[in-house]
Design an enzyme around this catalytic site. Structure first.
Site, PDB file in Angstrom:
ATOM      1  N   GLY A   1     -17.987  53.977 -89.483  1.00  0.00           N
ATOM      2  CA  GLY A   1     -16.846  54.653 -88.871  1.00  0.00           C
ATOM      3  C   GLY A   1     -17.104  55.062 -87.439  1.00  0.00           C
ATOM      4  O   GLY A   1     -18.128  54.716 -86.833  1.00  0.00           O
TER       5      GLY A   1
ATOM      6  N   GLY B   1     -21.766  49.877 -94.718  1.00  0.00           N
ATOM      7  CA  GLY B   1     -20.341  49.974 -94.423  1.00  0.00           C
ATOM      8  C   GLY B   1     -19.683  48.606 -94.489  1.00  0.00           C
ATOM      9  O   GLY B   1     -20.154  47.651 -93.862  1.00  0.00           O
TER      10      GLY B   1
ATOM     11  N   ARG C   1     -15.167  55.161 -66.511  1.00  0.00           N
ATOM     12  CA  ARG C   1     -16.555  55.476 -66.185  1.00  0.00           C
ATOM     13  C   ARG C   1     -17.515  54.306 -66.375  1.00  0.00           C
ATOM     14  O   ARG C   1     -18.635  54.324 -65.875  1.00  0.00           O
ATOM     15  CB  ARG C   1     -17.031  56.653 -67.024  1.00  0.00           C
ATOM     16  CG  ARG C   1     -17.204  56.342 -68.493  1.00  0.00           C
ATOM     17  CD  ARG C   1     -17.677  57.545 -69.282  1.00  0.00           C
ATOM     18  NE  ARG C   1     -17.872  57.210 -70.695  1.00  0.00           N
ATOM     19  CZ  ARG C   1     -18.218  58.096 -71.611  1.00  0.00           C
ATOM     20  NH1 ARG C   1     -18.386  59.363 -71.271  1.00  0.00           N
ATOM     21  NH2 ARG C   1     -18.381  57.726 -72.867  1.00  0.00           N
TER      22      ARG C   1
ATOM     23  N   HIS D   1       6.601  22.014 -92.391  1.00  0.00           N
ATOM     24  CA  HIS D   1       5.685  21.338 -93.305  1.00  0.00           C
ATOM     25  C   HIS D   1       5.003  20.191 -92.568  1.00  0.00           C
ATOM     26  O   HIS D   1       5.637  19.479 -91.798  1.00  0.00           O
ATOM     27  CB  HIS D   1       6.467  20.762 -94.492  1.00  0.00           C
ATOM     28  CG  HIS D   1       5.630  19.921 -95.411  1.00  0.00           C
ATOM     29  ND1 HIS D   1       4.782  20.459 -96.351  1.00  0.00           N
ATOM     30  CD2 HIS D   1       5.506  18.570 -95.520  1.00  0.00           C
ATOM     31  CE1 HIS D   1       4.179  19.486 -97.009  1.00  0.00           C
ATOM     32  NE2 HIS D   1       4.602  18.329 -96.524  1.00  0.00           N
TER      33      HIS D   1
ATOM     34  N   ALA E   1     -14.071  46.500 -91.404  1.00  0.00           N
ATOM     35  CA  ALA E   1     -13.969  45.295 -90.585  1.00  0.00           C
ATOM     36  C   ALA E   1     -15.237  45.038 -89.779  1.00  0.00           C
ATOM     37  O   ALA E   1     -15.740  43.907 -89.732  1.00  0.00           O
ATOM     38  CB  ALA E   1     -12.757  45.400 -89.671  1.00  0.00           C
TER      39      ALA E   1
ATOM     40  N   GLY F   1     -11.354  47.499 -69.678  1.00  0.00           N
ATOM     41  CA  GLY F   1     -11.185  46.777 -70.932  1.00  0.00           C
ATOM     42  C   GLY F   1     -11.727  47.552 -72.111  1.00  0.00           C
ATOM     43  O   GLY F   1     -11.410  47.248 -73.259  1.00  0.00           O
TER      44      GLY F   1
END
Length: 469
Positions: free
Chosen positions: A274, A184, A43, A448, A187, A47
């Site tokens: 959330g 919050g 709609r 390394h 993330a 993506g």
């Protein structure tokens, strides 16, 4: 320009997917690869939230912030630079351009795989049927719901587009607020806190749980909090917002922590508390689809209670991650197509990444969770300050932590904070998928000098064999 492909005369498909986000479009492409005649109904933006208003544009913003931090410390690398500044509209424009480029890429991939795309709002309209904008009726034996989720709105914290922002407003800011309150510390909240802090905002983060990044290992959360405070952020945990009041040019929030209220005045507030699933107006009424706390209940193969109807991604529950949605889409479609030797999704093998500064990444069980589940554990730790590549990069802040089953040597979890750990975590994710033991990891040769050597040393440390620490 519309992204609708030229419609086929027939409206009958093997599979119709509602939603073109990272779950929906990946499911559609995999279905097409398996020979299923497939359609996607979207709609708004191919993506989905991730590409247009989430994962991708935030990373573009954070990249600008990272470069700005490095430029400010040019002297420590033997470099010189003039006055270092930034242009907010250009930062935002670059972020939007990145999203636009990738959205065009998704459109191309769907076309390449001969997936028919319908622009509009789709809803179930009977057995094996989807109606698009009340006009096109699509028939398919299988229908995948991938409608995603939206920001949760708490009473009293309703976004107004001016003073109270969700992630959408925060992605296209018209100003860098002098004082920013982030509600919050998951993330989303911490990434925006990190971005605006780098640009000079005085950032306060309020978290209802007892620590920031509450889904992460407690040790990692503690290191993150210390780092954020060192960068100038104010972190208030175990706190709740009791109310907001707005004046002509600011917001006053009443925050209660430890039973004591305090007022915080901010120019802008970001609410990151959330998400809720987009279950409304998609035709679930009269079906056997079960909705629990705004998310659709599914079994291990993403099947709902309604035959022929499936759900994936944020709509179907945690973890709220794009890569989880994509993987669910593939599993769901392969089950439909009858692919053999399938494995259901194991949430303990899904990595999580937070792109703040320093970065945080993890996979599997935390130390506390493993112990709660009855495991006897061996824990290894290795600090980035003992790693040659980290020292050369000037990025010595951080830790790599591993958690093993003491009886079997199984890698139960890995937890990381520091430079580029969002890239490094995949090494442990592969290890978990392959069910490697501590012996396998010890015998693996790590190049390394690399940051990845910290991963090897954290395994060795769990068994008293660390070389460089």
């Amino acid at each position: 320009m519309s992204f609708v492909e030229k419609r086929m005369p027939e409206d009958t498909f093997d599979l119709v997917v509602l939603g073109g986000g990272p779950g929906g479009y990946v499911a559609a492409i995999r279905a097409a690869q398996l020979g299923l005649r497939t359609a996607v109904v979207e709609r708004e933006h191919l993506g989905g939230i991730c590409l247009n208003w989430g994962c991708i544009p935030t990373k573009a913003l954070l990249r600008s912030a990272d470069i700005l931090r490095s430029m400010r410390h040019a002297e420590s690398y033997g470099l010189s630079a003039g006055a270092v500044g930034f242009d907010l509209p250009k930062i935002v424009a670059r972020s939007r351009a990145v999203s636009a480029q990738l959205q065009a890429g998704v459109k191309h991939l769907l076309k390449k795989n001969k997936v028919t795309v319908f622009e509009g709002h789709g809803r179930l309209s009977g057995k094996n049927k989807v109606t698009v904008d009340g006009k096109n009726v699509l028939t398919a034996a299988h229908i995948i719901l991938a409608t995603g989720a939206r920001a949760r709105v708490l009473p009293g914290l309703e976004p107004d587009g001016k003073f109270v922002w969700t992630y959408k407003e925060a992605l296209v800011p018209d100003t860098v607020p002098k004082r920013l309150l982030v509600i919050g510390s998951g993330a989303i909240g911490i990434e925006f806190a990190s971005f605006f802090n780098a640009l000079g905002s005085q950032v306060t983060v309020v978290e209802v749980m007892d620590r920031v990044l509450p889904v992460e290992d407690e040790e990692i959360s503690a290191i993150a909090k210390k780092s954020f405070e060192k960068q100038g952020m104010t972190i208030i945990t175990g706190a709740s917002v009791k109310g907001l009041s707005k004046s002509a040019d600011a917001v006053t929030a009443v925050i209660e922590a430890g039973g004591k209220p305090q007022e915080i005045v901010a120019d802008r507030v970001i609410s990151a508390v959330g998400i809720v699933g987009n279950v409304e107006n998609i035709g679930l009424e009269g079906t056997k689809v079960v909705v629990e706390r705004s998310h659709v209940a599914i079994n291990q193969w993403c099947e709902t209670g309604e035959p022929g109807v499936y759900a994936i991604g944020d709509l179907a529950g945690p973890p709220w991650l794009a890569h989880k949605a994509s993987h669910e889409g593939v599993i769901c479609v392969e089950k439909i197509a009858g692919v053999k030797d399938l494995h259901p999704l194991d949430a303990r093998k899904i990595p999580g990444c937070t792109y703040c500064h320093p970065q945080v990444a993890s996979v599997g069980l935390t130390e506390a969770r493993a112990k709660d589940m009855g495991y006897a554990v061996k824990v290894g730790r290795f600090p980035l300050i003992a790693n040659g590549k980290a020292i050369a990069l000037g990025e010595t802040e951080g830790l790599v932590k591993t958690v093993f089953d003491a009886k079997t040597g199984e890698l139960l979890g890995a937890h990381m904070i520091g430079a580029e750990v969002t890239e490094l975590i995949q090494g442990y994710t592969v290890a978990k998928t392959l069910e490697t033991t501590e012996a396998d990891l010890m015998h693996t040769v790590f190049p390394h000098p690399t940051l990845s050597e910290t991963m090897h040393e954290a395994v060795l440390d769990a068994y008293g064999r660390a070389i460089h620490f």
